[in-house]
Design an enzyme around this catalytic site. Structure first.
Site, PDB file in Angstrom:
ATOM      1  N   ASP A  64     -11.590   2.569  -6.702  1.00 54.08           N
ATOM      2  CA  ASP A  64     -13.035   2.557  -6.965  1.00 54.08           C
ATOM      3  C   ASP A  64     -13.585   3.981  -7.021  1.00 54.08           C
ATOM      4  O   ASP A  64     -14.449   4.299  -7.846  1.00 54.08           O
ATOM      5  CB  ASP A  64     -13.764   1.770  -5.877  1.00 54.08           C
ATOM      6  CG  ASP A  64     -13.323   0.321  -5.815  1.00 54.08           C
ATOM      7  OD1 ASP A  64     -12.960  -0.244  -6.859  1.00 54.08           O
ATOM      8  OD2 ASP A  64     -13.344  -0.254  -4.709  1.00 54.08           O
ATOM      9  N   THR A 109      -9.048   9.560   4.007  1.00 52.86           N
ATOM     10  CA  THR A 109      -9.985   9.049   4.997  1.00 52.86           C
ATOM     11  C   THR A 109      -9.406   7.826   5.701  1.00 52.86           C
ATOM     12  O   THR A 109      -8.489   7.177   5.207  1.00 52.86           O
ATOM     13  CB  THR A 109     -11.328   8.676   4.345  1.00 52.86           C
ATOM     14  OG1 THR A 109     -11.119   7.611   3.402  1.00 52.86           O
ATOM     15  CG2 THR A 109     -11.946   9.871   3.615  1.00 52.86           C
ATOM     16  N   ASN A 154     -18.658  -0.053  -4.235  1.00 53.28           N
ATOM     17  CA  ASN A 154     -17.928   1.165  -3.906  1.00 53.28           C
ATOM     18  C   ASN A 154     -18.091   2.227  -4.988  1.00 53.28           C
ATOM     19  O   ASN A 154     -18.244   3.417  -4.690  1.00 53.28           O
ATOM     20  CB  ASN A 154     -16.445   0.858  -3.709  1.00 53.28           C
ATOM     21  CG  ASN A 154     -16.152   0.251  -2.351  1.00 53.28           C
ATOM     22  OD1 ASN A 154     -16.959   0.331  -1.428  1.00 53.28           O
ATOM     23  ND2 ASN A 154     -14.994  -0.374  -2.225  1.00 53.28           N
ATOM     24  N   LYS A 199      -9.539   0.288 -16.097  1.00 53.58           N
ATOM     25  CA  LYS A 199      -8.770   1.064 -15.117  1.00 53.58           C
ATOM     26  C   LYS A 199      -7.772   0.141 -14.398  1.00 53.58           C
ATOM     27  O   LYS A 199      -7.938  -0.186 -13.224  1.00 53.58           O
ATOM     28  CB  LYS A 199      -9.700   1.715 -14.089  1.00 53.58           C
ATOM     29  CG  LYS A 199      -8.981   2.694 -13.162  1.00 53.58           C
ATOM     30  CD  LYS A 199      -9.674   2.811 -11.827  1.00 53.58           C
ATOM     31  CE  LYS A 199      -9.636   1.587 -10.988  1.00 53.58           C
ATOM     32  NZ  LYS A 199      -8.267   1.145 -10.579  1.00 53.58           N
ATOM     33  N   GLU A 244      -1.242  -4.459 -12.575  1.00 51.54           N
ATOM     34  CA  GLU A 244      -2.224  -5.220 -13.349  1.00 51.54           C
ATOM     35  C   GLU A 244      -1.959  -5.108 -14.846  1.00 51.54           C
ATOM     36  O   GLU A 244      -2.068  -6.099 -15.585  1.00 51.54           O
ATOM     37  CB  GLU A 244      -3.637  -4.734 -13.012  1.00 51.54           C
ATOM     38  CG  GLU A 244      -4.085  -5.114 -11.614  1.00 51.54           C
ATOM     39  CD  GLU A 244      -5.327  -4.378 -11.171  1.00 51.54           C
ATOM     40  OE1 GLU A 244      -5.951  -4.803 -10.175  1.00 51.54           O
ATOM     41  OE2 GLU A 244      -5.691  -3.357 -11.809  1.00 51.54           O
TER      42      GLU A 244
END
Length: 323
Positions: free
Chosen positions: A264, A297, A51, A193, A198
């Protein structure tokens, strides 16, 4: 006087050791015990590194993607990558490439994501991935190792990638979680990132407020684990921590249709703009723009260049919050 041409972008290499054939569809309501009649389905080649490479290419870059593929699913995956004319090197594996499923519930607007484990890789297979990365790294470039590790791959795999990058004069970018992230941070990387969840898991806590988020990101920079920490916070924006300080940027107002691939896309734009010579603040704006464009999207579709550039221009008029 002749115009000075911009320097070419530094090379970007991505690695996806656990790719997934993304299958997405819609149904009116998700419930147990009944057949769920679905709308048209969509197939995309997914997985973190792929991606990232796809978005880098959409934004005008020229990445090289390394990924594994095996079985009938892997063949379908390979054809989708080739259809996008994405420069890639494929590592064949005995197991079958996994699938992921995304179902949008039209009656409520909720999204359900099912992430499968992936095939087990043998030691020769994952070592072949390491060797191919080592042979493909270009000094001064970027190596993006992104996504989960499949069974059979050691937890320090991304740490080994980071070591290879450093030995060859490249910058390593890691997007992972759990033990794989911890091992990479112990080795030291250029950029990570993490999401809020996380990063909290890495420190064994819950980041309950803005100060906790800032402190956690800054800690990774201060102890040498990462030169840059881009903390993504969904609708709350993002934080960038580096030796120069900490920046916070709010996301533009957009209609959220799907969050698949937003992280991504964020990472792809960040790395590409750095590779093109922009400073970290400008690259950070581009990253937020790409992530925001992707959520507009449908299903597993990624961002489009026109949308990213429009949101970049909008964010350029927005001030950073300094911490």
């Amino acid at each position: 006087m002749e115009a000075t041409l911009p320097a070419p972008a530094k090379p970007i290499l991505t690695l996806t050791i656990n790719p997934a054939l993304d299958v997405s569809t819609t149904t009116e309501h998700v419930s147990s015990g009944h057949k769920l009649r679905c709308g048209p389905s969509r197939l995309d080649p997914g997985g973190g590194g792929i991606n990232v490479a796809r978005v880098v290419q959409r934004l005008g870059g020229r990445p090289l993607a390394i990924y594994t593929a095996g079985g009938p699913t892997g063949e379908a995956y390979r054809r989708l990558v080739e259809a996008e004319r994405l420069p890639a090197l494929v590592v064949p594996i005995q197991g079958s490439t996994r699938q992921d499923f995304t179902v949008d519930e039209t009656g409520t607007g909720e999204q359900f994501r099912f992430v499968l484990q992936g095939p087990e890789l043998s030691e020769p297979e994952w070592r072949l991935c390491l060797g191919l990365v080592a042979d493909s790294i270009q000094p001064g470039g970027y190596v993006v190792a992104s996504g989960s590790l499949p069974p059979g791959v050691p937890e320090d795999f991304y740490a080994r990638i980071a070591r290879l990058a450093r030995e060859q004069g490249a910058r390593c970018v890691v997007d992972a979680s759990g033990p794989a992230l911890a091992a990479a941070l112990a080795e030291g990387v250029f950029l990570v990132k993490p999401s809020r969840r996380e990063l909290g898991l890495h420190f064994g806590t819950t980041l309950k407020d803005e100060q906790a988020e800032l402190d956690a990101a800054a800690t990774l920079v201060a102890d040498g684990s990462a030169e840059n920490v881009a903390l993504t916070l969904g609708g709350a924006g993002a934080v960038l921590a580096s030796a120069a300080g900490t920046l916070r940027l709010a996301v533009p107002k957009v209609e959220v249709r799907s969050t698949v691939g937003a992280g991504d896309s964020f990472l792809a734009a960040f790395v590409l703009r750095l590779a093109q010579g922009l400073d970290s603040a400008a690259a950070f704006r581009s990253a937020v723009a790409a992530g925001s464009a992707t959520v507009t999207t449908q299903a597993t579709e990624l961002c489009h260049r026109d949308d990213v550039e429009r949101l970049e221009a909008e964010l350029a008029r927005q001030e950073f919050s300094l911490a």
